[in-house]
Design a protein around this motif. Structure first.
Motif, PDB file in Angstrom:
ATOM      1  N   ASP A   5      44.584  -9.409  -1.233  1.00 22.16           N
ATOM      2  CA  ASP A   5      45.299  -9.814  -0.029  1.00 22.16           C
ATOM      3  C   ASP A   5      44.306 -10.024   1.115  1.00 22.16           C
ATOM      4  N   ALA A   6      44.816 -10.555   2.213  1.00 22.49           N
ATOM      5  CA  ALA A   6      43.981 -10.891   3.362  1.00 22.49           C
ATOM      6  C   ALA A   6      43.273  -9.672   3.950  1.00 22.49           C
ATOM      7  N   ASP A   7      43.940  -8.539   3.989  1.00 18.17           N
ATOM      8  CA  ASP A   7      43.318  -7.326   4.531  1.00 18.17           C
ATOM      9  C   ASP A   7      42.130  -6.889   3.688  1.00 18.17           C
ATOM     10  N   GLU A   8      42.276  -6.956   2.376  1.00 18.66           N
ATOM     11  CA  GLU A   8      41.179  -6.581   1.484  1.00 18.66           C
ATOM     12  C   GLU A   8      40.018  -7.569   1.615  1.00 18.66           C
ATOM     13  N   LEU A   9      40.320  -8.836   1.725  1.00 21.17           N
ATOM     14  CA  LEU A   9      39.278  -9.842   1.900  1.00 21.17           C
ATOM     15  C   LEU A   9      38.512  -9.600   3.196  1.00 21.17           C
ATOM     16  N   LEU A  10      39.227  -9.320   4.268  1.00 24.31           N
ATOM     17  CA  LEU A  10      38.583  -9.040   5.550  1.00 24.31           C
ATOM     18  C   LEU A  10      37.724  -7.782   5.460  1.00 24.31           C
ATOM     19  N   ARG A  11      38.202  -6.760   4.778  1.00 21.13           N
ATOM     20  CA  ARG A  11      37.421  -5.533   4.588  1.00 21.13           C
ATOM     21  C   ARG A  11      36.123  -5.837   3.852  1.00 21.13           C
ATOM     22  N   ARG A  12      36.192  -6.671   2.838  1.00 23.43           N
ATOM     23  CA  ARG A  12      35.003  -7.024   2.063  1.00 23.43           C
ATOM     24  C   ARG A  12      34.021  -7.846   2.890  1.00 23.43           C
ATOM     25  N   ILE A  13      34.522  -8.764   3.671  1.00 22.20           N
ATOM     26  CA  ILE A  13      33.654  -9.571   4.525  1.00 22.20           C
ATOM     27  C   ILE A  13      32.969  -8.688   5.557  1.00 22.20           C
ATOM     28  N   ARG A  14      33.713  -7.776   6.158  1.00 26.44           N
ATOM     29  CA  ARG A  14      33.107  -6.851   7.139  1.00 26.44           C
ATOM     30  C   ARG A  14      32.054  -5.960   6.489  1.00 26.44           C
ATOM     31  N   TYR A  50      18.784 -12.559   6.623  1.00 28.67           N
ATOM     32  CA  TYR A  50      19.915 -11.632   6.758  1.00 28.67           C
ATOM     33  C   TYR A  50      20.610 -11.802   8.106  1.00 28.67           C
ATOM     34  N   HIS A  51      19.833 -12.116   9.137  1.00 29.44           N
ATOM     35  CA  HIS A  51      20.428 -12.384  10.451  1.00 29.44           C
ATOM     36  C   HIS A  51      21.368 -13.584  10.355  1.00 29.44           C
ATOM     37  N   SER A  52      20.945 -14.609   9.643  1.00 33.67           N
ATOM     38  CA  SER A  52      21.777 -15.808   9.471  1.00 33.67           C
ATOM     39  C   SER A  52      23.036 -15.510   8.667  1.00 33.67           C
ATOM     40  N   ILE A  53      22.889 -14.708   7.624  1.00 35.15           N
ATOM     41  CA  ILE A  53      24.053 -14.318   6.824  1.00 35.15           C
ATOM     42  C   ILE A  53      25.057 -13.584   7.694  1.00 35.15           C
ATOM     43  N   ARG A  54      24.553 -12.649   8.501  1.00 30.60           N
ATOM     44  CA  ARG A  54      25.449 -11.911   9.390  1.00 30.60           C
ATOM     45  C   ARG A  54      26.147 -12.855  10.364  1.00 30.60           C
ATOM     46  N   ALA A  55      25.423 -13.808  10.916  1.00 30.43           N
ATOM     47  CA  ALA A  55      26.016 -14.750  11.864  1.00 30.43           C
ATOM     48  C   ALA A  55      27.144 -15.559  11.211  1.00 30.43           C
ATOM     49  N   VAL A  56      26.945 -15.975   9.979  1.00 27.50           N
ATOM     50  CA  VAL A  56      27.985 -16.733   9.267  1.00 27.50           C
ATOM     51  C   VAL A  56      29.215 -15.855   9.046  1.00 27.50           C
ATOM     52  N   LEU A  57      28.993 -14.618   8.612  1.00 29.99           N
ATOM     53  CA  LEU A  57      30.129 -13.729   8.372  1.00 29.99           C
ATOM     54  C   LEU A  57      30.844 -13.377   9.676  1.00 29.99           C
ATOM     55  N   ASP A  58      30.094 -13.209  10.771  1.00 31.83           N
ATOM     56  CA  ASP A  58      30.717 -12.996  12.081  1.00 31.83           C
ATOM     57  C   ASP A  58      31.601 -14.184  12.456  1.00 31.83           C
ATOM     58  N   GLU A  59      31.118 -15.385  12.177  1.00 32.08           N
ATOM     59  CA  GLU A  59      31.886 -16.588  12.509  1.00 32.08           C
ATOM     60  C   GLU A  59      33.149 -16.687  11.652  1.00 32.08           C
ATOM     61  N   ILE A  60      33.084 -16.257  10.415  1.00 35.79           N
ATOM     62  CA  ILE A  60      34.272 -16.250   9.555  1.00 35.79           C
ATOM     63  C   ILE A  60      35.316 -15.275  10.115  1.00 35.79           C
ATOM     64  N   ILE A  61      34.841 -14.109  10.565  1.00 37.58           N
ATOM     65  CA  ILE A  61      35.746 -13.082  11.083  1.00 37.58           C
ATOM     66  C   ILE A  61      36.347 -13.505  12.419  1.00 37.58           C
ATOM     67  N   GLU A  62      35.520 -14.068  13.300  1.00 36.37           N
ATOM     68  CA  GLU A  62      35.979 -14.477  14.632  1.00 36.37           C
ATOM     69  C   GLU A  62      35.475 -15.887  14.940  1.00 36.37           C
ATOM     70  N   PRO A  63      36.158 -16.917  14.451  1.00 39.56           N
ATOM     71  CA  PRO A  63      35.714 -18.293  14.658  1.00 39.56           C
ATOM     72  C   PRO A  63      35.590 -18.656  16.136  1.00 39.56           C
ATOM     73  N   GLY A  64      34.513 -19.338  16.461  1.00 43.34           N
ATOM     74  CA  GLY A  64      34.325 -19.850  17.819  1.00 43.34           C
ATOM     75  C   GLY A  64      33.872 -18.849  18.842  1.00 43.34           C
ATOM     76  N   LYS A  65      33.645 -17.595  18.472  1.00 41.38           N
ATOM     77  CA  LYS A  65      33.295 -16.551  19.445  1.00 41.38           C
ATOM     78  C   LYS A  65      31.785 -16.316  19.544  1.00 41.38           C
ATOM     79  N   HIS A  66      30.995 -17.086  18.827  1.00 42.06           N
ATOM     80  CA  HIS A  66      29.579 -16.767  18.726  1.00 42.06           C
ATOM     81  C   HIS A  66      28.706 -17.867  19.318  1.00 42.06           C
ATOM     82  N   SER A  67      27.606 -17.426  19.860  1.00 41.88           N
ATOM     83  CA  SER A  67      26.629 -18.318  20.478  1.00 41.88           C
ATOM     84  C   SER A  67      25.906 -19.124  19.401  1.00 41.88           C
TER      85      SER A  67
END
Length: 70
Positions: A5-14, A50-67
């Motif tokens: 489910d969506a909650d589990e997917l979000l937990r895994r992404i985080r 790894y910084h780039s990977i984190r940035a991509v995952l941050d963008e997936i979690i909160e689209p449009g919120k990142h510099s």
């Protein structure tokens, strides 16, 4: 493959984002510590990856919120 489910997917992404952040910090610290030039360059390069990977995952979690400066 089992559906998740969506909650589990979000937990895994985080969890993946947190892991990438920890690796970025570890490798960044290693790149500024002693060691050969080649090793420091390799650590700095891996840190940026790894910084780039984190940035991509941050963008997936909160689209449009990142510099885009990173």
């Amino acid at each position: 493959m089992a559906e998740i489910d969506a909650d589990e997917l979000l937990r895994r992404i985080r969890a993946a984002r947190d892991w990438a952040a920890a690796e970025d910090e570890r490798l960044h610290a290693a790149s500024t510590a002693g060691g050969s030039d080649d090793q420091r360059i390799a650590d700095a390069t891996a840190s940026r990856i790894y910084h780039s990977i984190r940035a991509v995952l941050d963008e997936i979690i909160e689209p449009g919120k990142h510099s885009r400066e990173n």
